[in-house]
Design a protein around this motif. Sequence first.
Motif, short mmCIF file in Angstrom:
data_model
loop_
_atom_site.label_atom_id
_atom_site.label_comp_id
_atom_site.label_asym_id
_atom_site.label_seq_id
_atom_site.Cartn_x
_atom_site.Cartn_y
_atom_site.Cartn_z
N ALA A 345 47.39 62.67 -3.38
CA ALA A 345 46.80 61.43 -2.84
C ALA A 345 47.13 60.25 -3.72
CB ALA A 345 45.28 61.61 -2.71
N LEU A 346 47.07 60.44 -5.04
CA LEU A 346 47.40 59.36 -5.98
C LEU A 346 48.87 58.98 -5.86
CD1 LEU A 346 46.57 57.56 -8.39
CD2 LEU A 346 47.25 59.44 -9.88
N ALA A 347 49.75 60.00 -5.79
CA ALA A 347 51.19 59.73 -5.73
C ALA A 347 51.57 58.93 -4.49
CB ALA A 347 51.96 61.05 -5.76
N SER A 348 50.80 59.08 -3.40
CA SER A 348 51.12 58.37 -2.16
C SER A 348 50.82 56.87 -2.24
CB SER A 348 50.36 58.99 -0.98
OG SER A 348 48.98 58.78 -1.12
N VAL A 349 50.01 56.46 -3.23
CA VAL A 349 49.62 55.03 -3.30
C VAL A 349 49.93 54.36 -4.63
CG1 VAL A 349 47.76 55.30 -1.61
CG2 VAL A 349 47.25 55.63 -4.02
N GLY A 352 52.33 51.49 -5.01
CA GLY A 352 51.90 50.22 -4.43
C GLY A 352 51.20 49.30 -5.42
N LEU A 353 50.88 49.81 -6.61
CA LEU A 353 50.25 48.96 -7.63
C LEU A 353 51.27 48.04 -8.31
CD1 LEU A 353 47.81 51.45 -9.44
CD2 LEU A 353 47.26 49.74 -7.72
N SER A 354 52.55 48.42 -8.25
CA SER A 354 53.59 47.64 -8.95
C SER A 354 53.61 46.17 -8.56
CB SER A 354 54.97 48.26 -8.71
OG SER A 354 55.02 49.53 -9.28
N PRO A 355 53.63 45.83 -7.24
CA PRO A 355 53.65 44.41 -6.88
C PRO A 355 52.39 43.66 -7.34
CG PRO A 355 54.23 45.79 -4.98
CD PRO A 355 53.71 46.70 -6.05
N VAL A 356 51.29 44.37 -7.54
CA VAL A 356 50.03 43.73 -7.92
C VAL A 356 49.98 43.45 -9.42
CG1 VAL A 356 47.51 43.89 -7.83
CG2 VAL A 356 48.87 44.97 -6.06
N VAL A 357 50.43 44.41 -10.23
CA VAL A 357 50.31 44.23 -11.69
C VAL A 357 51.53 43.57 -12.31
CG1 VAL A 357 48.76 46.20 -11.87
CG2 VAL A 357 51.21 46.57 -12.19
N LEU A 383 57.51 64.32 -3.70
CA LEU A 383 57.96 63.66 -2.47
C LEU A 383 57.29 62.30 -2.29
CD1 LEU A 383 59.46 63.61 0.23
CD2 LEU A 383 57.58 64.88 1.24
N ASN A 384 56.00 62.22 -2.57
CA ASN A 384 55.28 60.95 -2.40
C ASN A 384 55.79 59.89 -3.37
OD1 ASN A 384 53.70 61.86 -0.31
ND2 ASN A 384 51.98 62.47 -1.60
N ILE A 385 56.19 60.30 -4.56
CA ILE A 385 56.76 59.35 -5.52
C ILE A 385 58.11 58.85 -5.03
CG2 ILE A 385 57.76 59.14 -7.85
CD1 ILE A 385 54.77 58.89 -7.89
N ILE A 386 58.99 59.79 -4.65
CA ILE A 386 60.33 59.41 -4.20
C ILE A 386 60.27 58.58 -2.91
CG2 ILE A 386 62.49 60.36 -3.27
CD1 ILE A 386 62.23 62.61 -5.34
N SER A 387 59.29 58.88 -2.04
CA SER A 387 59.17 58.18 -0.76
C SER A 387 58.82 56.71 -0.93
CB SER A 387 58.09 58.82 0.11
OG SER A 387 58.37 60.17 0.35
N ASN A 388 58.23 56.36 -2.07
CA ASN A 388 57.73 54.99 -2.24
C ASN A 388 58.44 54.22 -3.36
OD1 ASN A 388 55.28 54.84 -0.33
ND2 ASN A 388 54.94 56.76 -1.41
N LEU A 389 59.64 54.70 -3.72
CA LEU A 389 60.37 54.03 -4.80
C LEU A 389 60.71 52.58 -4.49
CD1 LEU A 389 62.90 56.69 -6.16
CD2 LEU A 389 61.02 55.64 -7.38
N ASP A 390 60.82 52.25 -3.19
CA ASP A 390 61.21 50.87 -2.84
C ASP A 390 60.21 49.85 -3.34
OD1 ASP A 390 59.42 51.96 -1.06
OD2 ASP A 390 60.06 50.71 0.62
#
Length: 598
Positions: A345-349, A352-357, A383-390
């Motif tokens: 659950a953590l890896a899926s989100v 998304g903290l990168s643009p905020v911090v 998979l959740n980490i790789i899926s959100n690399l963008d």
Amino acid sequence: MTDVAGSDESLFPIAVLIDELRHEDVQLRLNSIKKLSTIALALGAERTRTELMSFLTETIYDEDEVLLALAEQLGQFTPLVGGPEFVHCLLKPLESLATVEETVVRDKAVESLRLLAPEHSTADLEQYFFQMVKRLSQGDWFTSRTSACGLISVCYQRVNNSIKMELRSLFRNLCSDDTPMVRRAAAAKFGEFVKVVEIDHVKNELIPLFNNLAGDEQDSVRLLAVEACVVIASLFRHEDIERYLMPSIKHAIDDKSWRVRYVVADKFVELQQAVGPEITKNELVGAFGSLLKDSEAEVRAAAAGKIKDFCHNLPAESREQTIMTHVLPYVKDLVNDSNQHVKSALASVIMGLSPVVGKENTIEHLLPLFLTQLKDECPDVRLNIISNLDCVNEVIGVKTLSQSLLPAIVELAEDSKWRVRLAIIEYMPLLAGQLGVEFFDEKLNNLYANWLLDHVYAIREAATNNLKKLVEKFGHEWAQNTIIPKVLNMARDQNYLIRMTCLFCINVLAQSCGPELTQKVMLPTVLGLASDPVANVRFNVAKTLQKICPVVGSGALQNQVKPCLEKLNQDSDADVKFFSIEAFSILFEKFKEVIQAM
């Protein structure tokens, strides 16, 4: 005699219905219920009201599936009883259905009654609908009282003030009912009722009821009160939330039942939006931290899944500081949580903290966490980490990303355990799409070529199957310049297994690359392998020719493919002969299509 005959004929539909409804076969009874609208049309509106409705009311003692179908049908019966003027005729059978023991039947009856409520005139609503609600809410059995909970709000706004007062009184009694199922039903509909009641009555009459439900001895009641809390908070001003709701919210966050805390975590972002930025900053930030470190994994997982949205909704002026001080420490702990669902659950989100911090905090604080999760033993986490690399790519750039994460990806790709390598291969098309064609060619292309030569068949197979996805992402030109030369070069390998992998790759690439590339670039290599000394390679040539026949033009089929298959048909190996004959049959069908088209 004619009139008598006509009368008998008009009675026939109801007679059939009665016979079928009393039949021993449940399916026949069910079918007759589903034909009720046809029967009603045959009877006409007046006889439907007088005969059919009374008959149905008297016969509500049947199998649950029959009653369920009846409850659904009656919700659409308004035109068949003569329109809104006579809609109240439908209340009696539905009232009976709303009291039965089976929950799904009661729920369907309530759903139909809620559909019929707006079709009543104000006078009929007060005279018939309200009286029905009153009977249900004062019924001896808890089943009728649970149904009443879902009907009070739909008639409240259109009745006079004295009836409104009575409805509030009925709802008050339902909220304090001795039976937990009734209190649960009241809690489930509390938010809906609050929306239609005047705000003064909400504060004076309903808030005490809400606080009682929020402190109920049954956790199934308390967790439903949490959902109502979100609705109430959206209606109140800041000071009213502080005064009326915050004590109950704090109590729910620290509730002894994990199910209640789970619902709080699940609804936390909605609650945050309802209470506003000031209360969020003062009260909810600390509360969110306590949910992230909850003793129950289900609660931690629910809270972890809300981290990104919670952080995005924080007040802009203090967002970064709040995250770094009050959220990130818990995130660091969750990365190494003992429960894989929490980490997933953590890896899926978390990305998304990168643009905020921002860039610096991402590089310093978040990248080490990404690396840890990228090496996690749970495939969903990786998979959740790789899926959100963008998300991270946009903030820190592909260069920094490749310097930090690529070594970890390469390490996994070259792991001694073949299942680890397999997991990374399956993510490769996704990774390629995230990082782009230039990055893939520079950093990952050679890695991919090595997988095609791997000593484990499962690795070669996975790499082969993913070629199609890569070509779809990067295009035919990329395939021709980058991947096809490497594949064709495999045809000259000393190991016959690699030569077979070359054929498997051509099978996949032919589907994606189209006729021109297949015929001009790949077909000559396939034909060359027809003379391979290993029989396994030769019969795979026949299978490959069979697969690429639909892609290749008729001239090449006639002049190149056909002679090759004729040669294989004379092979000394039985398997080679068998597959060449199969390929010939496909070739023959192709020729027939060409001739017919001419």
